[in-house]
Scaffold this active site. Structure first.
Site, PDB file in Angstrom:
ATOM      1  N   TYR A 169       0.942  -1.280   0.236  1.00 43.03           N
ATOM      2  CA  TYR A 169      -0.005   0.084   0.137  1.00 43.03           C
ATOM      3  C   TYR A 169       0.815   1.440   0.045  1.00 43.03           C
ATOM      4  CZ  TYR A 169      -4.428   2.531   0.471  1.00 43.03           C
ATOM      5  OH  TYR A 169      -5.684   3.108   0.018  1.00 43.03           O
ATOM      6  N   ARG A 221      -9.540  10.359  -8.162  1.00 42.85           N
ATOM      7  CA  ARG A 221      -8.775  11.030  -7.230  1.00 42.85           C
ATOM      8  C   ARG A 221      -7.767   9.897  -6.300  1.00 42.85           C
ATOM      9  NH1 ARG A 221      -7.843  12.526  -2.146  1.00 42.85           N
ATOM     10  NH2 ARG A 221      -9.734  11.330  -1.385  1.00 42.85           N
ATOM     11  N   LYS A 239      -5.706  -1.786  -0.496  1.00 45.91           N
ATOM     12  CA  LYS A 239      -6.580  -1.853   0.669  1.00 45.91           C
ATOM     13  C   LYS A 239      -7.038  -2.989   0.977  1.00 45.91           C
ATOM     14  CE  LYS A 239      -7.147   1.604   2.384  1.00 45.91           C
ATOM     15  NZ  LYS A 239      -8.075   2.798   2.418  1.00 45.91           N
ATOM     16  N   GLU A 311     -13.709   4.352  -2.277  1.00 49.78           N
ATOM     17  CA  GLU A 311     -12.306   4.727  -2.099  1.00 49.78           C
ATOM     18  C   GLU A 311     -12.031   5.589  -3.195  1.00 49.78           C
ATOM     19  OE1 GLU A 311      -8.600   4.617  -0.026  1.00 49.78           O
ATOM     20  OE2 GLU A 311     -10.365   3.678   0.306  1.00 49.78           O
ATOM     21  N   ASP A 312     -11.312   6.749  -2.895  1.00 46.64           N
ATOM     22  CA  ASP A 312     -10.478   7.798  -3.644  1.00 46.64           C
ATOM     23  C   ASP A 312     -11.360   8.051  -5.027  1.00 46.64           C
ATOM     24  OD1 ASP A 312      -8.376   7.708  -2.101  1.00 46.64           O
ATOM     25  OD2 ASP A 312      -7.058   6.725  -3.644  1.00 46.64           O
ATOM     26  N   ASP A 335     -12.302   8.135   2.833  1.00 41.84           N
ATOM     27  CA  ASP A 335     -11.368   9.264   2.829  1.00 41.84           C
ATOM     28  C   ASP A 335     -12.228  10.483   3.576  1.00 41.84           C
ATOM     29  OD1 ASP A 335      -9.588   8.315   0.647  1.00 41.84           O
ATOM     30  OD2 ASP A 335     -11.271   8.283  -0.545  1.00 41.84           O
TER      31      ASP A 335
END
Length: 338
Positions: A169, A221, A239, A311-312, A335
Site C-alpha cells: 500500500y 482522485r 486496501k 475509495e478515492d 476518505d
C-alpha cells in the site's frame, strides 16, 4: 442450510444421491426454523450427527465425507477437472503439497522432488523479495506471488508487516498506480465499464465467490496524484490486502472493483499506448449518478450483507455518493469517515 447444501452439491455430490441431499436439507431446514437456535451453525453441526442424518441408506464412509464437506470450519473443496490446483492461487501450496496430496491431485511430475513446509517457503520468498533494489520491483514481485500462491503471500506479509505494508500500500502503491498499465500482468478483481450499463447485475454474476467486503474506486482522485482512470485499480487491491492481514477478512471473500467511466487525464486519452481503461472523457453527472445507482443496487441484490467501501472518488462526487447510499446499504467512504 442453503450454504451447506450448495457446497455439497458442487463439491462432493458423488458421495450421496441428490434425493438424499434434498430429504436431508428439508428435514434440517424445517427443524432449524422451528428451533430458532441462538447459534445456528453449531446447531446444524450437532444435528448432522443425530438420527435423521443416519436414516438414509448411506455407508459410514459416505456419512463421514458428508460431515467433512458440510463443516463450515474447513476450506472449500477444490475438485480438479482440466485445471490443476497449482494454477489456482487460492488453493495452490506449491512445494508444500505432501506426497499423498501430489498423488491424489495428479501433481506427480509437476513439482520438484522436495516437500517443504510453509516456513521454508517463506524464507525463500524473503530472500527473493530482498534481492530487488527498488520498491516498485518489490511491489511487482509481491503482486505476482499473490496471484500464484495466496497462502504463501499472506504468510510472508504477516511475518514481515513493517517491511511489506509500505510495499503493498502507501507509499509504493502510488507509484504502482502511475505505472499500472505498464507493469500489468494479471487481472485482479472486477472492472465495471460504461458498456455494462443496463446489465451490471448480470456482469457481477461472473464473480462466482461470496463476498464480505468490496472496495470500489472510479480512479478519479488517487492519493494526491489526480485522475488515473483504470490505473487506480491498485488502490482497491492494496486496501483489501490490509484488511486481510489487519482485520482478518478471508482473502477469497474480498473483491476490488474499478468503476471505469472514462478519465480526464489527457495522457491516458491520447498518449499512453498501454492504457487499459476506456479512452473517453468522464461521464456527465446525470449519467454518472444513474450508472452508480445501477452499480450499487446490483451489489446489494447479489451480496445483500456485503460491506461496500468507496475509495478515492473525486471531491465533487464523494460526499454526494455517501449521502446517496448510506441509508440504502452497508457502506462508507474511507476518505471522509476513515
Amino acid at each position: 442450510c442453503n450454504h451447506f447444501f450448495d457446497t455439497l452439491r458442487m463439491a462432493d455430490n458423488d458421495y450421496i444421491e441428490d434425493h438424499h441431499i434434498n430429504e436431508l436439507f428439508e428435514s434440517l431446514r424445517t427443524s432449524l426454523l422451528k428451533a430458532k437456535p441462538a447459534k445456528p451453525v453449531e446447531w446444524l453441526r450437532n444435528r448432522l450427527t443425530q438420527s435423521e442424518f443416519t436414516d438414509f441408506d448411506t455407508s459410514a464412509e459416505q456419512r463421514s465425507r458428508l460431515r467433512r464437506t458440510l463443516s463450515i470450519s474447513r476450506p472449500t473443496y477444490f475438485k480438479p477437472t482440466q485445471t490443476h490446483i497449482i494454477t489456482v492461487a487460492q488453493y495452490n501450496k506449491g512445494t508444500a503439497f505432501s506426497e499423498k496430496e501430489r498423488e491424489l491431485l495428479n501433481l506427480q511430475g509437476l513439482l520438484p522432488y522436495q516437500v517443504e513446509d510453509l516456513a521454508q517457503q517463506v524464507a525463500r520468498c524473503e530472500q527473493q523479495l530482498r534481492s530487488f533494489g527498488k520498491p516498485i520491483e518489490r511491489f511487482t514481485y509481491l503482486t505476482t506471488l499473490k496471484e500464484t500462491n495466496q497462502t504463501l503471500f499472506y504468510s510472508l506479509v504477516l511475518k514481515n508487516l513493517e517491511e511489506c505494508l509500505p510495499l503493498v500500500y502507501t507509499p509504493t502503491v502510488g507509484e504502482a498506480c502511475l505505472k499500472f498499465d505498464g507493469i500489468f500482468n494479471h487481472p485482479q478483481g472486477m472492472y465495471v465499464t460504461t458498456k455494462h450499463r443496463g446489465r451490471i447485475r448480470q456482469v457481477l454474476d461472473n464473480w462466482v465467490s461470496d463476498v464480505d467486503i468490496i472496495v470500489v474506486s472510479d480512479g478519479s482522485r488517487i492519493l494526491g496524484l489526480g485522475d488515473l482512470g483504470a490505473n487506480g485499480m491498485g488502490i482497491p487491491v492494496g486496501k483489501l490486502v490490509l484488511y486481510v492481514v489487519a482485520a482478518g477478512f478471508h482473502p477469497a471473500r474480498t473483491l476490488p472493483i474499478l468503476i471505469d467511466t472514462g478519465t480526464t487525464n489527457k495522457k491516458y486519452l491520447e498518449e499512453d499506448p498501454f492504457y487499459l481503461g476506456e479512452r473517453r472523457p468522464k461521464m456527465a453527472d446525470d449519467e454518472y449518478y444513474a450508472f452508480l445507482d445501477e452499480f450499487v443496487m446490483a451489489v446489494k441484490a447479489k451480496w445483500p450483507e456485503c460491506l461496500l467501501q468507496f475509495e478515492d472518488f473525486s471531491n465533487d462526487h464523494c460526499f454526494a455518493l455517501l449521502e446517496r447510499y448510506r441509508r440504502k446499504m452497508r457502506c462508507f467512504n474511507d476518505d471522509i469517515q476513515g
